[in-house]
Design a protein around this motif. Structure first.
Motif, PDB file in Angstrom:
ATOM      1  N   ARG A  37       0.810  -1.221   0.000  1.00  0.00           N
ATOM      2  CA  ARG A  37       0.000   0.000   0.000  1.00  0.00           C
ATOM      3  C   ARG A  37       0.839   1.265   0.000  1.00  0.00           C
ATOM      4  N   PHE A  38       1.878   1.303   0.806  1.00  0.00           N
ATOM      5  CA  PHE A  38       2.639   2.539   0.985  1.00  0.00           C
ATOM      6  C   PHE A  38       4.032   2.501   0.377  1.00  0.00           C
ATOM      7  N   GLU A  39       4.438   1.334  -0.129  1.00  0.00           N
ATOM      8  CA  GLU A  39       5.740   1.197  -0.780  1.00  0.00           C
ATOM      9  C   GLU A  39       5.506   0.507  -2.118  1.00  0.00           C
ATOM     10  N   GLU A  40       6.416  -0.329  -2.547  1.00  0.00           N
ATOM     11  CA  GLU A  40       6.262  -1.031  -3.823  1.00  0.00           C
ATOM     12  C   GLU A  40       6.232  -2.549  -3.624  1.00  0.00           C
ATOM     13  N   GLY A  41       5.668  -3.004  -2.511  1.00  0.00           N
ATOM     14  CA  GLY A  41       5.625  -4.427  -2.212  1.00  0.00           C
ATOM     15  C   GLY A  41       4.621  -5.193  -3.057  1.00  0.00           C
ATOM     16  N   GLU A  42       4.750  -6.523  -3.006  1.00  0.00           N
ATOM     17  CA  GLU A  42       3.847  -7.415  -3.743  1.00  0.00           C
ATOM     18  C   GLU A  42       2.452  -7.382  -3.139  1.00  0.00           C
ATOM     19  N   GLY A  43       1.455  -7.579  -3.963  1.00  0.00           N
ATOM     20  CA  GLY A  43       0.070  -7.612  -3.516  1.00  0.00           C
ATOM     21  C   GLY A  43      -0.698  -6.416  -4.053  1.00  0.00           C
ATOM     22  N   ASN A  45      -3.876  -3.311  -3.110  1.00  0.00           N
ATOM     23  CA  ASN A  45      -4.185  -2.332  -2.068  1.00  0.00           C
ATOM     24  C   ASN A  45      -5.549  -1.716  -2.372  1.00  0.00           C
ATOM     25  N   PRO A  46      -6.149  -1.068  -1.381  1.00  0.00           N
ATOM     26  CA  PRO A  46      -7.474  -0.485  -1.609  1.00  0.00           C
ATOM     27  C   PRO A  46      -7.514   0.525  -2.759  1.00  0.00           C
ATOM     28  N   GLU A  47      -6.433   1.281  -2.955  1.00  0.00           N
ATOM     29  CA  GLU A  47      -6.426   2.285  -4.016  1.00  0.00           C
ATOM     30  C   GLU A  47      -6.464   1.640  -5.405  1.00  0.00           C
ATOM     31  N   GLU A  48      -5.784   0.514  -5.584  1.00  0.00           N
ATOM     32  CA  GLU A  48      -5.865  -0.201  -6.866  1.00  0.00           C
ATOM     33  C   GLU A  48      -7.288  -0.690  -7.110  1.00  0.00           C
ATOM     34  N   LEU A  49      -7.937  -1.156  -6.060  1.00  0.00           N
ATOM     35  CA  LEU A  49      -9.309  -1.638  -6.218  1.00  0.00           C
ATOM     36  C   LEU A  49     -10.253  -0.498  -6.567  1.00  0.00           C
ATOM     37  N   ILE A  50     -10.034   0.678  -5.980  1.00  0.00           N
ATOM     38  CA  ILE A  50     -10.814   1.861  -6.361  1.00  0.00           C
ATOM     39  C   ILE A  50     -10.558   2.182  -7.831  1.00  0.00           C
ATOM     40  N   GLY A  51      -9.291   2.120  -8.249  1.00  0.00           N
ATOM     41  CA  GLY A  51      -8.954   2.371  -9.651  1.00  0.00           C
ATOM     42  C   GLY A  51      -9.626   1.384 -10.588  1.00  0.00           C
ATOM     43  N   LYS A  81      -5.395   5.920 -12.748  1.00  0.00           N
ATOM     44  CA  LYS A  81      -4.221   6.113 -11.894  1.00  0.00           C
ATOM     45  C   LYS A  81      -4.664   6.884 -10.659  1.00  0.00           C
ATOM     46  N   VAL A  82      -4.628   6.217  -9.519  1.00  0.00           N
ATOM     47  CA  VAL A  82      -5.130   6.770  -8.266  1.00  0.00           C
ATOM     48  C   VAL A  82      -3.958   7.339  -7.474  1.00  0.00           C
ATOM     49  N   HIS A  83      -4.058   8.625  -7.154  1.00  0.00           N
ATOM     50  CA  HIS A  83      -3.011   9.316  -6.392  1.00  0.00           C
ATOM     51  C   HIS A  83      -3.427   9.392  -4.922  1.00  0.00           C
ATOM     52  N   MET A  84      -2.576   8.904  -4.049  1.00  0.00           N
ATOM     53  CA  MET A  84      -2.813   9.052  -2.614  1.00  0.00           C
ATOM     54  C   MET A  84      -1.692   9.912  -2.057  1.00  0.00           C
ATOM     55  N   ASP A  85      -2.080  10.976  -1.364  1.00  0.00           N
ATOM     56  CA  ASP A  85      -1.109  11.917  -0.818  1.00  0.00           C
ATOM     57  C   ASP A  85      -1.378  12.134   0.659  1.00  0.00           C
ATOM     58  N   LYS A  86      -0.325  12.526   1.362  1.00  0.00           N
ATOM     59  CA  LYS A  86      -0.492  12.900   2.768  1.00  0.00           C
ATOM     60  C   LYS A  86      -0.941  14.356   2.809  1.00  0.00           C
ATOM     61  N   THR A  87      -2.100  14.572   3.420  1.00  0.00           N
ATOM     62  CA  THR A  87      -2.662  15.918   3.545  1.00  0.00           C
ATOM     63  C   THR A  87      -2.721  16.282   5.038  1.00  0.00           C
ATOM     64  N   ASP A  88      -3.195  17.473   5.336  1.00  0.00           N
ATOM     65  CA  ASP A  88      -3.357  17.875   6.733  1.00  0.00           C
ATOM     66  C   ASP A  88      -4.293  16.930   7.483  1.00  0.00           C
ATOM     67  N   GLY A  90      -4.482  13.724   6.921  1.00  0.00           N
ATOM     68  CA  GLY A  90      -3.931  12.368   6.842  1.00  0.00           C
ATOM     69  C   GLY A  90      -3.850  11.936   5.390  1.00  0.00           C
ATOM     70  N   PHE A  91      -3.627  10.643   5.164  1.00  0.00           N
ATOM     71  CA  PHE A  91      -3.556  10.141   3.796  1.00  0.00           C
ATOM     72  C   PHE A  91      -4.926  10.223   3.139  1.00  0.00           C
ATOM     73  N   SER A  92      -4.959  10.724   1.898  1.00  0.00           N
ATOM     74  CA  SER A  92      -6.207  10.893   1.162  1.00  0.00           C
ATOM     75  C   SER A  92      -5.990  10.607  -0.314  1.00  0.00           C
ATOM     76  N   VAL A  93      -7.015  10.056  -0.949  1.00  0.00           N
ATOM     77  CA  VAL A  93      -7.023   9.964  -2.409  1.00  0.00           C
ATOM     78  C   VAL A  93      -7.344  11.367  -2.898  1.00  0.00           C
ATOM     79  N   THR A  94      -6.388  11.978  -3.603  1.00  0.00           N
ATOM     80  CA  THR A  94      -6.541  13.374  -4.014  1.00  0.00           C
ATOM     81  C   THR A  94      -6.854  13.540  -5.500  1.00  0.00           C
ATOM     82  N   LYS A  95      -6.499  12.542  -6.302  1.00  0.00           N
ATOM     83  CA  LYS A  95      -6.651  12.691  -7.750  1.00  0.00           C
ATOM     84  C   LYS A  95      -6.730  11.322  -8.403  1.00  0.00           C
ATOM     85  N   ILE A  96      -7.519  11.245  -9.464  1.00  0.00           N
ATOM     86  CA  ILE A  96      -7.587  10.040 -10.289  1.00  0.00           C
ATOM     87  C   ILE A  96      -7.475  10.482 -11.733  1.00  0.00           C
ATOM     88  N   ASP A  97      -6.477   9.943 -12.426  1.00  0.00           N
ATOM     89  CA  ASP A  97      -6.287  10.212 -13.853  1.00  0.00           C
ATOM     90  C   ASP A  97      -6.871   9.046 -14.633  1.00  0.00           C
TER      91      ASP A  97
END
Length: 142
Positions: A37-43, A45-51, A81-88, A90-97
């Protein structure tokens, strides 16, 4: 309309634990972890499923809108392409291309672009996500 479901199971703490995610009928299933989810590990993540949900919903909505306008698409292929960024907050999905390519005989590019933008604005997943995330669209004819 049927009610759709999905489930997740997490075991352990945030950084060392792991889990599984699956759709209600079992069509999609995968493992996930802090690293996936937060690095480049195998498996996954919720953001890919949203995408995946957004790409699938948009592709169907776009295909329907094209057909309603008198153009029968041979195919519509979309990447989200789902962008997750750290905001004030906390972590949020901020953009989807959304990047889509359509094989649509007989349509001109201007009409194709207008129908694509309308589909982006009106697909149910776009309507769900757009209040909290910017959604961009790149649409190309193949």
């Amino acid at each position: 309309m049927p009610i759709r479901s999905a489930s997740a199971r997490w075991q352990g703490n945030l950084t060392e634990g792991s889990g599984t995610i699956k759709t209600g009928k079992g069509g999609l299933q995968g493992s996930y972890s802090f690293k996936s989810r937060f690095e480049e590990g195998e498996g996954t993540n919720p953001e890919e499923l949203i995408g995946a949900a957004h790409a699938g919903c948009f592709s169907m909505a776009f295909s329907k809108a094209l057909a309603d306008a008198g153009f029968t698409p041979t195919s519509v292929e979309t990447v989200a392409k789902v962008h997750m960024d750290k905001t004030d907050a906390g972590f949020s999905v901020t953009k989807i291309d959304l990047e889509t390519v359509g094989d649509v005989p007989g349509v001109d590019d201007g009409t194709f672009q207008k129908i694509a933008e309308d589909a982006k604005a009106n697909c149910p997943i776009s309507r769900l996500l757009s209040p909290g995330a910017e959604i961009t669209l790149s649409a190309k004819l193949s």
